[in-house]
Design a protein around this motif. Structure first.
Motif, PDB file in Angstrom:
ATOM      1  N   ASP A 184      36.393  40.261 -11.470  1.00  0.00           N
ATOM      2  CA  ASP A 184      35.755  41.074 -12.509  1.00  0.00           C
ATOM      3  C   ASP A 184      35.114  42.313 -11.909  1.00  0.00           C
ATOM      4  O   ASP A 184      34.322  42.226 -10.969  1.00  0.00           O
ATOM      5  CB  ASP A 184      34.693  40.258 -13.237  1.00  0.00           C
ATOM      6  CG  ASP A 184      35.297  39.116 -14.036  1.00  0.00           C
ATOM      7  OD1 ASP A 184      36.368  39.324 -14.618  1.00  0.00           O
ATOM      8  OD2 ASP A 184      34.703  38.027 -14.068  1.00  0.00           O
ATOM      9  N   ILE A 232      28.696  31.411 -11.814  1.00  0.00           N
ATOM     10  CA  ILE A 232      28.468  30.919 -13.169  1.00  0.00           C
ATOM     11  C   ILE A 232      27.269  29.974 -13.185  1.00  0.00           C
ATOM     12  O   ILE A 232      26.526  29.907 -14.172  1.00  0.00           O
ATOM     13  CB  ILE A 232      29.739  30.236 -13.731  1.00  0.00           C
ATOM     14  CG1 ILE A 232      29.567  29.878 -15.206  1.00  0.00           C
ATOM     15  CG2 ILE A 232      30.101  29.016 -12.911  1.00  0.00           C
ATOM     16  CD1 ILE A 232      29.408  31.063 -16.121  1.00  0.00           C
ATOM     17  N   ASN A 292      32.306  28.686 -19.350  1.00  0.00           N
ATOM     18  CA  ASN A 292      33.670  28.688 -18.810  1.00  0.00           C
ATOM     19  C   ASN A 292      34.702  28.632 -19.931  1.00  0.00           C
ATOM     20  O   ASN A 292      35.691  29.374 -19.926  1.00  0.00           O
ATOM     21  CB  ASN A 292      33.873  27.515 -17.854  1.00  0.00           C
ATOM     22  CG  ASN A 292      33.332  27.771 -16.464  1.00  0.00           C
ATOM     23  OD1 ASN A 292      33.141  28.922 -16.071  1.00  0.00           O
ATOM     24  ND2 ASN A 292      33.084  26.715 -15.716  1.00  0.00           N
ATOM     25  N   THR A 301      35.011  31.942 -21.869  1.00  0.00           N
ATOM     26  CA  THR A 301      35.611  33.086 -21.170  1.00  0.00           C
ATOM     27  C   THR A 301      37.105  32.936 -20.926  1.00  0.00           C
ATOM     28  O   THR A 301      37.765  33.914 -20.565  1.00  0.00           O
ATOM     29  CB  THR A 301      34.924  33.324 -19.816  1.00  0.00           C
ATOM     30  OG1 THR A 301      35.077  32.167 -18.984  1.00  0.00           O
ATOM     31  CG2 THR A 301      33.444  33.609 -20.005  1.00  0.00           C
ATOM     32  N   THR A 339      36.346  35.083  -6.073  1.00  0.00           N
ATOM     33  CA  THR A 339      35.497  35.410  -7.210  1.00  0.00           C
ATOM     34  C   THR A 339      34.339  34.433  -7.308  1.00  0.00           C
ATOM     35  O   THR A 339      34.464  33.271  -6.908  1.00  0.00           O
ATOM     36  CB  THR A 339      36.312  35.397  -8.523  1.00  0.00           C
ATOM     37  OG1 THR A 339      35.433  35.614  -9.638  1.00  0.00           O
ATOM     38  CG2 THR A 339      37.039  34.079  -8.729  1.00  0.00           C
ATOM     39  N   ASP A 357      33.335  33.576 -10.211  1.00  0.00           N
ATOM     40  CA  ASP A 357      33.682  32.786 -11.384  1.00  0.00           C
ATOM     41  C   ASP A 357      34.158  31.413 -10.924  1.00  0.00           C
ATOM     42  O   ASP A 357      34.475  31.205  -9.750  1.00  0.00           O
ATOM     43  CB  ASP A 357      34.833  33.440 -12.162  1.00  0.00           C
ATOM     44  CG  ASP A 357      34.378  34.613 -12.996  1.00  0.00           C
ATOM     45  OD1 ASP A 357      33.174  34.881 -13.052  1.00  0.00           O
ATOM     46  OD2 ASP A 357      35.250  35.280 -13.583  1.00  0.00           O
ATOM     47  N   ALA A 414      39.338  31.884 -13.771  1.00  0.00           N
ATOM     48  CA  ALA A 414      39.881  32.980 -12.970  1.00  0.00           C
ATOM     49  C   ALA A 414      41.404  32.916 -12.956  1.00  0.00           C
ATOM     50  O   ALA A 414      42.091  33.928 -13.147  1.00  0.00           O
ATOM     51  CB  ALA A 414      39.330  32.924 -11.552  1.00  0.00           C
ATOM     52  N   GLY A 444      37.515  30.299  -6.488  1.00  0.00           N
ATOM     53  CA  GLY A 444      36.302  30.525  -7.252  1.00  0.00           C
ATOM     54  C   GLY A 444      35.115  29.964  -6.495  1.00  0.00           C
ATOM     55  O   GLY A 444      35.278  29.364  -5.423  1.00  0.00           O
TER      56      GLY A 444
END
Length: 224
Positions: A6, A62, A86, A89, A118, A120, A125, A143
């Motif tokens: 992101d 997160i 989660n 998104t 990431t 995330d 992802a 992630g």
């Protein structure tokens, strides 16, 4: 070459800015007086419909986001907030910072090994990368919950090197936040900042070997 997701592969506020207001409103539907303090805690401007540069959402995991939201979501617990965030998104349309398939094809044709690191969770992802048709181009995707930790620690980047057999000194970390750049430098990689997140040039430049407008400028910088 390792990419944040992101704000790097996908434009941050173009993807998440307007969407976030609806998500936060849904989360506080049973306690609407919590909407404004929740948005403030997450660094989100309800008026502008944008995340602010200091937002924990920009570079945090997160779990970090869930912990910040917890005081404003009655009758919730961290695990349930993470699960809801989660799930919410997973299907959000991602705005590519540059057309990803031709961009990634160009890098792969130049012989580069590619990864994603990431903060995330890995499942959403991968879902975002799948929709963009980008997943097959990556040799490594991690992630914060993939077992290597999250940024700014360098665990994900060390794992990329282990997976690809590359030395960190021949690798590049590309990201839009200081967390990305700190992780890259801690791992011993070259660091490239891009401006498709929320952080501005002045914030990123001291921590980057180069600052580019977006990933679209990478091939020219690499000479490929």
């Amino acid at each position: 070459m390792v990419f944040d997701k992101d704000g790097t592969l996908f434009d941050f506020n173009a993807t998440w800015g307007a969407w976030a207001r609806g998500m936060l409103a849904a989360e506080t539907a049973n306690a609407p007086d919590m909407l404004e303090p929740l948005a403030k805690a997450l660094g989100y401007s309800l008026d502008a419909g944008l995340f602010e540069p200091q937002s924990i959402v920009i570079a945090g995991t997160i779990k970090d986001v869930a912990l910040a939201a917890l005081p404003y979501l009655p009758d919730s617990e961290t695990g349930s907030i993470i699960a809801r965030f989660n799930a919410a998104t997973m299907d959000v349309p991602q705005v590519e910072a540059a057309p990803l398939v031709p961009f990634l094809e160009r890098l792969k044709n130049a012989g580069l090994k590619l990864g994603v690191a990431t903060n995330d969770a890995e499942e959403p992802a991968r879902a975002h990368l799948d929709v963009a048709g980008a997943t097959p181009f990556f040799d490594f995707i991690a992630g914060f919950d993939s077992g290597f930790g999250g940024k700014p620690a360098a665990g994900q980047l060390h794992a990329f090197c282990e997976a690809t057999g590359l030395s960190p000194d021949v690798c590049v970390m590309v990201g839009d936040s200081t967390h990305d750049l700190h992780a890259g430098r801690s791992a011993g990689m070259t660091t490239v900042a891009v401006l498709t997140g929320v952080a501005e040039h002045a914030e990123l430049a001291p921590h980057a070997d180069v600052v580019l407008r977006s990933i679209a400028d990478l091939p020219a910088w690499l000479g490929v």
